[in-house]
Design a protein around this motif. Sequence first.
Motif, mmCIF file in Angstrom:
data_model
loop_
_atom_site.group_PDB
_atom_site.id
_atom_site.type_symbol
_atom_site.label_atom_id
_atom_site.label_comp_id
_atom_site.label_asym_id
_atom_site.label_seq_id
_atom_site.Cartn_x
_atom_site.Cartn_y
_atom_site.Cartn_z
ATOM 1 N N LEU A 1 5.302 8.566 -4.239
ATOM 2 C CA LEU A 1 5.267 7.738 -3.039
ATOM 3 C C LEU A 1 4.030 8.127 -2.245
ATOM 4 C CD1 LEU A 1 6.717 5.696 -1.140
ATOM 5 C CD2 LEU A 1 7.724 7.695 -0.005
ATOM 6 N N GLY A 2 3.138 7.171 -2.081
ATOM 7 C CA GLY A 2 1.888 7.480 -1.411
ATOM 8 C C GLY A 2 1.943 7.167 0.070
ATOM 9 N N GLN A 3 1.153 6.181 0.461
ATOM 10 C CA GLN A 3 1.001 5.874 1.876
ATOM 11 C C GLN A 3 1.247 4.384 2.122
ATOM 12 O OE1 GLN A 3 -2.942 7.402 1.766
ATOM 13 N NE2 GLN A 3 -2.377 9.270 2.867
ATOM 14 N N PRO A 4 1.458 4.010 3.368
ATOM 15 C CA PRO A 4 1.777 2.601 3.649
ATOM 16 C C PRO A 4 0.624 1.656 3.337
ATOM 17 C CG PRO A 4 2.339 4.013 5.513
ATOM 18 C CD PRO A 4 1.527 4.837 4.564
ATOM 19 N N VAL A 5 0.969 0.501 2.831
ATOM 20 C CA VAL A 5 0.043 -0.631 2.797
ATOM 21 C C VAL A 5 0.356 -1.411 4.055
ATOM 22 C CG1 VAL A 5 -0.642 -2.722 1.582
ATOM 23 C CG2 VAL A 5 0.063 -0.699 0.293
ATOM 24 N N SER A 6 -0.510 -1.307 5.011
ATOM 25 C CA SER A 6 -0.154 -1.855 6.320
ATOM 26 C C SER A 6 -1.358 -2.471 6.993
ATOM 27 C CB SER A 6 0.411 -0.747 7.217
ATOM 28 O OG SER A 6 -0.556 0.261 7.409
ATOM 29 N N THR A 7 -1.070 -3.276 7.956
ATOM 30 C CA THR A 7 -2.103 -3.819 8.830
ATOM 31 C C THR A 7 -1.470 -4.116 10.170
ATOM 32 O OG1 THR A 7 -3.737 -5.571 9.102
ATOM 33 C CG2 THR A 7 -1.694 -6.171 8.030
ATOM 34 N N SER A 8 -2.210 -3.840 11.198
ATOM 35 C CA SER A 8 -1.718 -4.063 12.569
ATOM 36 C C SER A 8 -0.360 -3.415 12.780
ATOM 37 C CB SER A 8 -1.643 -5.569 12.879
ATOM 38 O OG SER A 8 -2.902 -6.158 12.732
ATOM 39 N N ASN A 9 -0.249 -2.201 12.262
ATOM 40 C CA ASN A 9 0.972 -1.408 12.422
ATOM 41 C C ASN A 9 2.193 -2.031 11.754
ATOM 42 O OD1 ASN A 9 -0.277 0.660 13.922
ATOM 43 N ND2 ASN A 9 -0.129 -0.583 15.785
ATOM 44 N N ILE A 10 1.970 -3.003 10.896
ATOM 45 C CA ILE A 10 3.068 -3.573 10.112
ATOM 46 C C ILE A 10 2.954 -3.047 8.690
ATOM 47 C CG2 ILE A 10 4.119 -5.679 9.214
ATOM 48 C CD1 ILE A 10 2.963 -7.137 11.645
ATOM 49 N N THR A 11 3.988 -2.387 8.233
ATOM 50 C CA THR A 11 3.972 -1.842 6.885
ATOM 51 C C THR A 11 4.551 -2.867 5.918
ATOM 52 O OG1 THR A 11 4.156 0.425 7.665
ATOM 53 C CG2 THR A 11 4.856 -0.010 5.403
ATOM 54 N N TYR A 12 3.735 -3.259 4.967
ATOM 55 C CA TYR A 12 4.180 -4.224 3.963
ATOM 56 C C TYR A 12 4.781 -3.524 2.746
ATOM 57 C CZ TYR A 12 1.680 -7.772 6.619
ATOM 58 O OH TYR A 12 1.268 -8.624 7.608
ATOM 59 N N GLY A 13 4.284 -2.396 2.444
ATOM 60 C CA GLY A 13 4.760 -1.676 1.270
ATOM 61 C C GLY A 13 4.105 -0.318 1.210
ATOM 62 N N TYR A 14 4.149 0.289 0.070
ATOM 63 C CA TYR A 14 3.583 1.633 -0.111
ATOM 64 C C TYR A 14 2.811 1.677 -1.418
ATOM 65 C CZ TYR A 14 6.114 3.861 3.717
ATOM 66 O OH TYR A 14 6.549 4.227 4.952
ATOM 67 N N SER A 15 1.796 2.504 -1.436
ATOM 68 C CA SER A 15 1.225 2.833 -2.732
ATOM 69 C C SER A 15 2.274 3.660 -3.466
ATOM 70 C CB SER A 15 -0.086 3.608 -2.580
ATOM 71 O OG SER A 15 0.101 4.781 -1.830
ATOM 72 N N ARG A 16 2.511 3.300 -4.713
ATOM 73 C CA ARG A 16 3.624 3.933 -5.413
ATOM 74 C C ARG A 16 3.412 3.836 -6.918
ATOM 75 N NH1 ARG A 16 9.653 1.574 -5.428
ATOM 76 N NH2 ARG A 16 8.770 0.519 -7.219
ATOM 77 N N PHE A 17 3.881 4.799 -7.607
ATOM 78 C CA PHE A 17 3.882 4.732 -9.067
ATOM 79 C C PHE A 17 5.131 5.418 -9.585
ATOM 80 C CE2 PHE A 17 3.002 6.549 -13.245
ATOM 81 C CZ PHE A 17 2.653 5.394 -13.928
ATOM 82 N N THR A 18 5.809 4.759 -10.496
ATOM 83 C CA THR A 18 6.960 5.395 -11.120
ATOM 84 C C THR A 18 6.977 5.059 -12.598
ATOM 85 O OG1 THR A 18 9.368 5.580 -11.162
ATOM 86 C CG2 THR A 18 8.455 3.444 -10.536
ATOM 87 N N THR A 19 7.518 5.949 -13.366
ATOM 88 C CA THR A 19 7.658 5.698 -14.800
ATOM 89 C C THR A 19 8.991 5.039 -15.129
ATOM 90 O OG1 THR A 19 8.537 7.931 -15.095
ATOM 91 C CG2 THR A 19 6.169 7.622 -15.469
ATOM 92 N N SER A 20 9.835 4.831 -14.123
ATOM 93 C CA SER A 20 11.101 4.150 -14.382
ATOM 94 C C SER A 20 10.828 2.702 -14.776
ATOM 95 C CB SER A 20 11.992 4.175 -13.134
ATOM 96 O OG SER A 20 13.082 3.312 -13.314
ATOM 97 N N PRO A 21 11.328 2.256 -15.913
ATOM 98 C CA PRO A 21 11.075 0.864 -16.324
ATOM 99 C C PRO A 21 11.855 -0.141 -15.489
ATOM 100 C CG PRO A 21 12.575 1.941 -17.866
ATOM 101 C CD PRO A 21 12.129 2.989 -16.900
ATOM 102 N N SER B 1 -4.568 7.238 -8.269
ATOM 103 C CA SER B 1 -4.428 7.832 -6.946
ATOM 104 C C SER B 1 -3.358 7.096 -6.157
ATOM 105 C CB SER B 1 -5.757 7.761 -6.181
ATOM 106 O OG SER B 1 -5.564 8.144 -4.829
ATOM 107 N N THR B 2 -2.681 7.793 -5.300
ATOM 108 C CA THR B 2 -1.753 7.142 -4.379
ATOM 109 C C THR B 2 -2.326 7.073 -2.972
ATOM 110 O OG1 THR B 2 -0.655 9.258 -3.924
ATOM 111 C CG2 THR B 2 0.289 7.880 -5.669
ATOM 112 N N PHE B 3 -3.549 7.512 -2.794
ATOM 113 C CA PHE B 3 -4.151 7.488 -1.460
ATOM 114 C C PHE B 3 -4.410 6.048 -1.053
ATOM 115 C CE2 PHE B 3 -7.605 7.766 1.619
ATOM 116 C CZ PHE B 3 -7.157 8.792 2.440
ATOM 117 N N ASN B 4 -4.029 5.699 0.152
ATOM 118 C CA ASN B 4 -4.173 4.315 0.587
ATOM 119 C C ASN B 4 -4.481 4.238 2.070
ATOM 120 O OD1 ASN B 4 -4.062 1.478 0.126
ATOM 121 N ND2 ASN B 4 -2.141 1.462 1.286
ATOM 122 N N GLN B 5 -5.643 4.737 2.415
ATOM 123 C CA GLN B 5 -6.078 4.680 3.800
ATOM 124 C C GLN B 5 -7.533 4.239 3.827
ATOM 125 O OE1 GLN B 5 -4.304 5.385 6.643
ATOM 126 N NE2 GLN B 5 -2.467 5.653 5.397
#
Lengths: 481, 506
Positions: free
Chosen positions: A416-436, B440-444
């Motif tokens: 779980l990385g960091q928010p994908v956001s704009t104007s303080n609205i978080t749309y999602g997160y940078s994320r990677f999982t191996t779960s199919p 990378s998971t960095f997103n800033q």
Amino acid sequence: MTAKAVLLRFLFFATAMILLGWISTSPTRALAQGCSPVAGNNLVYGNCSTQSSFGSQSYIDVSSATTSATGDLCARIASVLATSGLKAGTVVDARGIVPPTPLSCSSDPFIIGVNGSGQPIFAPPSVVLLPSGTITTSSSWVVPDETQLIGEGPGITTLQAASGFADPFVYAGTNGTANPAVIHMGAPNTSATVTQGIVFAVRILHLTVDGNRQTVSSTYIDGIDNNNAEEQSYVDDVTIQNVLANGLYLSADPDSTGDGAADHSGPYTNIVFQQTSGLPKSATNCVNITANVEPRGIHGISCLGDSTSAATYAILLNGNSTTIEDARIDGFNTGIYVGSTGDPTQANLLFNITGTDTVGSVTNLINIDNTGTGSSPINLAISAVSLTTSAGTPCTIDDHTTSTCVTNSSVGMYLLGQPVSTSNITYGYSRFTTSPNFATWIVGSTSASITGKSCTANGSIFSSTTGTGGSMWACVAGAWK
Amino acid sequence: MSIDRTIATRTFLAAMAVFLVVFSVSPGRLQAQTAAWGNNAVYTGTPTASVTFSTAYIDASVFAFKYTGGASKNDICTILNYVYSTSGIIPPAGAVIDARGIPVGSSNPCAASTSPWPTSSTLPPTTVLLPPGAIFMSTAWVLPNQTRIIGAGRTNTAIVVPAALATGTPMIQMGSSSTCPSGGYCTGVGISDLEINGQPTATSNALDVIGIQNEYSQDGSYVSHVTFHWVEGIALDIETSGANNSGPYTDLTPSAGGTSCTVTSPTYCSAQSTSTACIKIVNAQTKGIHGFTCTASGVPYAGVYLDANSNTIEDGHFEGVVDGIAVGAHDSAAGNVILNITGAIGGGGSDSSSGPIVNTVHICNPAKTYGTTNACTTFAGGSVTDLTLSEIQSYTGAEYAILDDETVTSLQSISAYSVGIGAGIYVLGEPTAGGYSRLSTFNQPSTSSSTTWPVATWGYASTTPPTSGGCAVGSIFSNSSGTASGTDTLYICVGGGTSPTWKAYK
């Protein structure tokens, strides 16, 4: 006098002189002036003139050094630690104290006096070896700066809180709280009564800490608390049991940030948390790492609750930059709760985390919070986790930041990385999982294996290494496109 | 036979008998057989019920009193050297040598040019327990094969550098070409629970020396629970394949030395060298560095130099160095794992005087042209590949968690008041045509005022991505709520310049 008689007398005196000369020049004689053992010193070979052995100053046996003492175990240890001129790092061996000397303590063995301001005077650095058996204590112990407390092994040496247990170091300050605990790693500072500051190299090894379900002012006591001990401080090979609050509490000094925290202490290794009687409470935690604390981590721990799984969280992780690895959770409702206080915990690393149901079921192995008033957890790396449970709807990873419940019994990686956001609205997160079961990245040699097939995780990617039939596919509404 | 003769004869025989009895049970006699001074005295139990000796243990302090006529021989180095050099004291199978009872301190320094160990490759394996106090060296120490030294704890036992030690010389070497076995390398050389002090006297400046150097010791060799106090050169130097498979090196607290040192609180050396480092790993594949806190004034270019392959560095904290870890600064580095590293400016305690940090991890690019004011250097043919970074964190506002010169990427804290920023994971693979494999998971964004993102990543949500505000070009965004009829499941960040946007792909 005959010539023969003269010869015999000569032989007699000559022999006597040889004997006396040998004795006077022997190593035994040479050592005589250097011997100054004190009671309890280890005896080593190397004679003094009137003694068969030589005293080693690096070691004091408490049972021998305090033969005339009438106090309990702690009083006898304290009397040795209070010895004038005690060398730093001296081994204080109390293993020889056995009944009828009571293995009970009415006071902290590391407090050797009180200064003019009424503050406790803590013992100088030492290595204290505890005897086997159950040591009951009516007072909490503060292991001071650069001091090691070593038992004979978990289950062999047990330090147990006695009925009516008291802790003079409980304090709620502006910077945090010092809970009642069987052992404090360094003394929590209060603005007036204790001003010890930061300590280092406080170590607790090879014993059992038994809270005995005790309370102080109606508050259940902790097992081992660290509010002040930093670099080179750790706990190793310790069982914590019958504690209904926090088994291991890693926090900051209650009085001031300048007085230390559990920062850069650890790793805390080979720890077992268990209950031998009674049911844990909902607020019982195996480990509690509070906000903004940065211990090096927990490496090797078993958190065992009970069959009711009444305890809500095994490990509360609100600190930052902490690794938790090689952990087993059993009999807690939730294994590791990340960000429970709503603080922006970050940069934590969890790997080889196992949930089992031998003692009781685990519903969620790892819970990532998103309900606090502060920022949600970010930069959390999880690797190699597995959950075996009889719970109805378990989540191996329950990520509230992305509303994801990973139900796979094992997960190779979840980042779980960091928010994908704009104007303080978080749309999602940078994320990677191996779960199919969630958007992931699949690599195959040909797209033939997926063409016309359904897929389970929208947003997944399929890369074909040969490019046959197309190089990249996406899972869209249950179908590969 | 006369009465006179009978008495004389009996006296003679009695005297001889006494002599023989005394001789046969005397320490000297025992020593000549199997015992030695300093052996632990142990109880034999029934039926003899007496005290005998254990050769597993030697208390070296008894030898401090052997030389009643020569006080100069009572220092710890001379005594230990005597113990090692004298036949019959240490059994061939080895022993514990307890030196904790030997007086040390400035009044009892090591004799000139005397090390505790004679130069030999055949010394028996030993564990030496050092006393509390300051041990003033007179010359560098070379630990022999299978030798471990254990102090009384950080700062309790301090090994103090000799004032005359030459620049760049190690205070302690873990083995050497002349003390390791014929195969060339030592094993089982350990140093734990003590302080290495690079300041010759309490009022002097630190020396530009090496605290501990390992170039010859491999499996079973380690340094643990050691504090390095004011070493101006390199606190721990691990170099060459001679140190392969050594470690892990655990729980270390190096603090940089220099000049203009003050001894009153806060204690620090204000004038430090840019070349000072806490740890250097050069061309050695070790079991890693696990747990350390490296502090300096802010001047040294790097805290840790990682110029080697296949090492793990985890649970580390930096204050007061430009780069926390410089990877590939002087040699190629491949297959390394770096976990849970933090960087911050010093502060918090009354004694704290640590300086700021710029980059928690700096990945060098040997092909890049560097000036002389950088930890990284330019050299032909070098590279950094297959590097896994996880939980690399900067707790200093506006500074960098990761600066990657290979891909020209900087992961920077977005605001001066940020509590910290870092990467959950940043994996640098290997170069391909036009770039590197990387995850990378960095997103800033690069800075709070910028609309450019430093690194492509993969975003996930159960909704569509934002339509404005920018994104990292080349990133992917998966919408788990994408519909079959729409193009709203997979997005790619395209555009560039100042206004990259998410474009629906599938």
